[in-house]
Design a protein around this motif. Structure first.
Motif, short mmCIF file in Angstrom:
data_model
loop_
_atom_site.label_atom_id
_atom_site.label_comp_id
_atom_site.label_asym_id
_atom_site.label_seq_id
_atom_site.Cartn_x
_atom_site.Cartn_y
_atom_site.Cartn_z
N GLY A 13 -58.74 24.66 -39.52
CA GLY A 13 -58.72 23.49 -38.67
C GLY A 13 -60.06 23.19 -38.02
O GLY A 13 -60.21 22.17 -37.33
N VAL A 14 -61.04 24.06 -38.24
CA VAL A 14 -62.36 23.86 -37.65
C VAL A 14 -62.96 22.56 -38.18
O VAL A 14 -62.88 22.26 -39.38
CB VAL A 14 -63.29 25.06 -37.97
N GLY A 15 -63.50 21.77 -37.27
CA GLY A 15 -64.12 20.50 -37.63
C GLY A 15 -63.19 19.30 -37.50
O GLY A 15 -63.63 18.17 -37.58
N LEU A 16 -61.90 19.56 -37.31
CA LEU A 16 -60.93 18.47 -37.13
C LEU A 16 -60.65 18.28 -35.64
O LEU A 16 -60.68 19.24 -34.86
CB LEU A 16 -59.62 18.79 -37.84
N ASP A 17 -60.38 17.05 -35.25
CA ASP A 17 -60.00 16.78 -33.86
C ASP A 17 -58.66 17.44 -33.55
O ASP A 17 -57.77 17.49 -34.40
CB ASP A 17 -59.85 15.28 -33.62
N LEU A 18 -58.52 17.91 -32.33
CA LEU A 18 -57.23 18.37 -31.86
C LEU A 18 -56.35 17.14 -31.63
O LEU A 18 -56.85 16.02 -31.48
CB LEU A 18 -57.38 19.17 -30.57
N PRO A 19 -55.03 17.33 -31.60
CA PRO A 19 -54.16 16.18 -31.33
C PRO A 19 -54.57 15.52 -30.01
O PRO A 19 -54.88 16.20 -29.03
CB PRO A 19 -52.77 16.81 -31.21
N ALA A 34 -54.95 19.41 -42.25
CA ALA A 34 -55.99 20.44 -42.35
C ALA A 34 -55.96 21.06 -43.75
O ALA A 34 -55.97 22.28 -43.91
CB ALA A 34 -55.78 21.51 -41.28
N VAL A 35 -55.92 20.20 -44.76
CA VAL A 35 -55.90 20.67 -46.14
C VAL A 35 -57.32 20.98 -46.59
O VAL A 35 -58.27 20.33 -46.17
CB VAL A 35 -55.23 19.63 -47.08
N GLU A 36 -57.46 21.98 -47.44
CA GLU A 36 -58.77 22.35 -47.97
C GLU A 36 -59.18 21.40 -49.10
O GLU A 36 -60.35 21.08 -49.26
CB GLU A 36 -58.72 23.79 -48.49
N ALA A 37 -58.17 20.96 -49.87
CA ALA A 37 -58.39 20.04 -50.99
C ALA A 37 -57.30 18.98 -50.94
O ALA A 37 -56.25 19.21 -50.34
CB ALA A 37 -58.33 20.80 -52.32
N PRO A 38 -57.52 17.82 -51.55
CA PRO A 38 -56.49 16.77 -51.54
C PRO A 38 -55.17 17.28 -52.11
O PRO A 38 -55.14 18.10 -53.03
CB PRO A 38 -57.09 15.68 -52.43
N GLY A 45 -41.46 13.18 -54.19
CA GLY A 45 -41.89 14.54 -53.91
C GLY A 45 -42.17 14.77 -52.44
O GLY A 45 -42.25 13.85 -51.63
N ARG A 46 -42.34 16.03 -52.10
CA ARG A 46 -42.66 16.40 -50.73
C ARG A 46 -43.62 17.57 -50.73
O ARG A 46 -43.71 18.31 -51.71
CB ARG A 46 -41.40 16.70 -49.93
N ALA A 47 -44.31 17.72 -49.59
CA ALA A 47 -45.27 18.82 -49.45
C ALA A 47 -45.35 19.23 -47.99
O ALA A 47 -45.16 18.40 -47.09
CB ALA A 47 -46.64 18.38 -49.95
N LEU A 48 -45.63 20.49 -47.77
CA LEU A 48 -45.87 21.00 -46.43
C LEU A 48 -47.36 20.92 -46.17
O LEU A 48 -48.16 21.56 -46.85
CB LEU A 48 -45.38 22.44 -46.30
N ILE A 49 -47.74 20.11 -45.17
CA ILE A 49 -49.14 19.88 -44.87
C ILE A 49 -49.51 20.64 -43.59
O ILE A 49 -48.89 20.44 -42.54
CB ILE A 49 -49.42 18.37 -44.69
N PHE A 106 -49.03 9.54 -53.60
CA PHE A 106 -49.74 9.46 -52.32
C PHE A 106 -50.59 10.72 -52.18
O PHE A 106 -50.11 11.83 -52.42
CB PHE A 106 -48.76 9.37 -51.15
N VAL A 107 -51.85 10.53 -51.84
CA VAL A 107 -52.77 11.67 -51.73
C VAL A 107 -53.12 11.90 -50.27
O VAL A 107 -53.62 11.01 -49.58
CB VAL A 107 -54.05 11.43 -52.57
N VAL A 108 -52.85 13.11 -49.81
CA VAL A 108 -53.21 13.53 -48.45
C VAL A 108 -54.58 14.18 -48.52
O VAL A 108 -54.81 15.10 -49.31
CB VAL A 108 -52.18 14.54 -47.89
N THR A 109 -55.50 13.68 -47.71
CA THR A 109 -56.86 14.22 -47.68
C THR A 109 -57.14 14.85 -46.32
O THR A 109 -56.46 14.57 -45.32
CB THR A 109 -57.89 13.11 -47.96
N ARG A 110 -58.16 15.68 -46.28
CA ARG A 110 -58.53 16.38 -45.06
C ARG A 110 -58.84 15.38 -43.94
O ARG A 110 -59.58 14.42 -44.14
CB ARG A 110 -59.74 17.28 -45.32
N GLY A 111 -58.24 15.62 -42.78
CA GLY A 111 -58.47 14.78 -41.62
C GLY A 111 -57.60 13.55 -41.54
O GLY A 111 -57.65 12.80 -40.56
N MET A 112 -56.78 13.30 -42.56
CA MET A 112 -55.90 12.14 -42.56
C MET A 112 -54.85 12.29 -41.46
O MET A 112 -54.31 13.38 -41.24
CB MET A 112 -55.21 12.02 -43.92
#
Length: 148
Positions: A13-19, A34-38, A45-49, A106-112
């Protein structure tokens, strides 16, 4: 009303804003991916982010994790267990279960911004078993019984 919530940032989570609240009147804080890769989520489908942090809520509070209306409207992205409840005694990483109800990947990217979180007081029920309940105009009428 403000309440102090302790938060621990994890390495991913380093580098991302806190809530945080984005406006003075906002009830919810954005949660960031806080994903490392998209992460691609296929339709249906579903995913745990991961969010990259853990919290310690004060006694008598919960953190509710809710969908973001913009993602729901534009992409069909929702949270299947909404609102998700983070209990005051949970100390693991906050994760968001994301469900794609849309027609396209749908693609989840870091910081989204993937969800929002609301800190809320918890009222605990004390059950009182009785033989009968008070009568009301509605009575036992259930699903759709009020005509609305």
């Amino acid at each position: 009303m403000n309440v102090n919530v302790r938060i621990r940032r994890l390495a991913h989570g380093v580098g991302l804003d806190l809530p945080h609240y984005t406006t003075q009147g906002a009830a919810g804080m954005d949660l960031l991916a806080a994903v490392e890769a998209p992460v691609a989520i296929a339709p249906g489908g579903r995913a745990l982010i991961p969010t990259g942090f853990c919290i310690a809520l004060p006694p008598g509070y919960e953190l509710q994790v809710r969908p973001r209306s913009g993602l729901a409207l534009k992409h069909g992205i929702t949270l299947p267990n909404a609102p998700g409840t983070i209990d005051e005694d949970y100390r693991g990483e906050i994760g968001v279960i994301v469900l794609n109800t849309g027609a396209e990947e749908f693609v989840v990217t870091r910081g989204m911004r993937i969800a929002q979180a609301v800190v809320a007081p918890v009222v605990r029920a004390l059950w009182e078993e009785v033989e009968d309940l008070d009568e009301t105009a509605r009575g036992a009428g259930g699903f759709g019984s009020t005509g609305h």
